[in-house]
Design a protein around this motif. Structure first.
Motif: not given
Length: 121
Positions: A4, A6, A21-22, A36, A77, A94-95, A112
């Motif tokens: 992932l 970001e 965005s991720c 998130w 995404t 962080s995703c 991520g």
């Protein structure tokens, strides 16, 4: 290898907006719930927003009405639109997602690397 990545963090004044965005990449068959999280200095990591594969959403109370999570399944995404930002939104975001890979066929939970959002007064 699945990962992932970001983007979109940075410095913004209170009251401003940012969009995170991720994007997931790799041999992915399907992506389940995406979320998130954030961790402010000296605090525990907290869940900010989630979106299911059916696009149902939930938010922590402190961001309701200000943040919007969305996903683009064609692009793997997830995004987080953050409006009316406050100083207390400052954190590393962080995703996270659970996904199915095709080779090998397995379920993975992936994070991520984290991205810094700083809101100044």
């Amino acid at each position: 290898q699945v990962q992932l990545v970001e983007s979109g963090g940075g410095l913004v004044q209170a009251g401003g907006s940012l969009r995170l965005s991720c994007t997931a990449s790799g041999r992915i068959l399907s992506i389940r719930t995406m979320g998130w999280y954030r961790q402010a200095p000296g605090k525990q990591r907290e869940l900010v927003a989630v979106i299911t594969s059916g696009e149902s959403t939930d938010y922590t109370d402190s961001v309701k009405g200000r943040f919007t999570i969305s996903r683009d399944n064609a692009k793997n995404t997830v995004s987080l639109q953050m409006n009316s930002l406050k100083v207390e939104d400052t954190a590393v975001y962080s995703c996270n997602t659970g996904l199915i890979t095709d080779s090998p066929f397995r379920y993975l939970e992936v994070w991520g690397q984290g991205i810094l959002v700083t809101v100044s007064s």
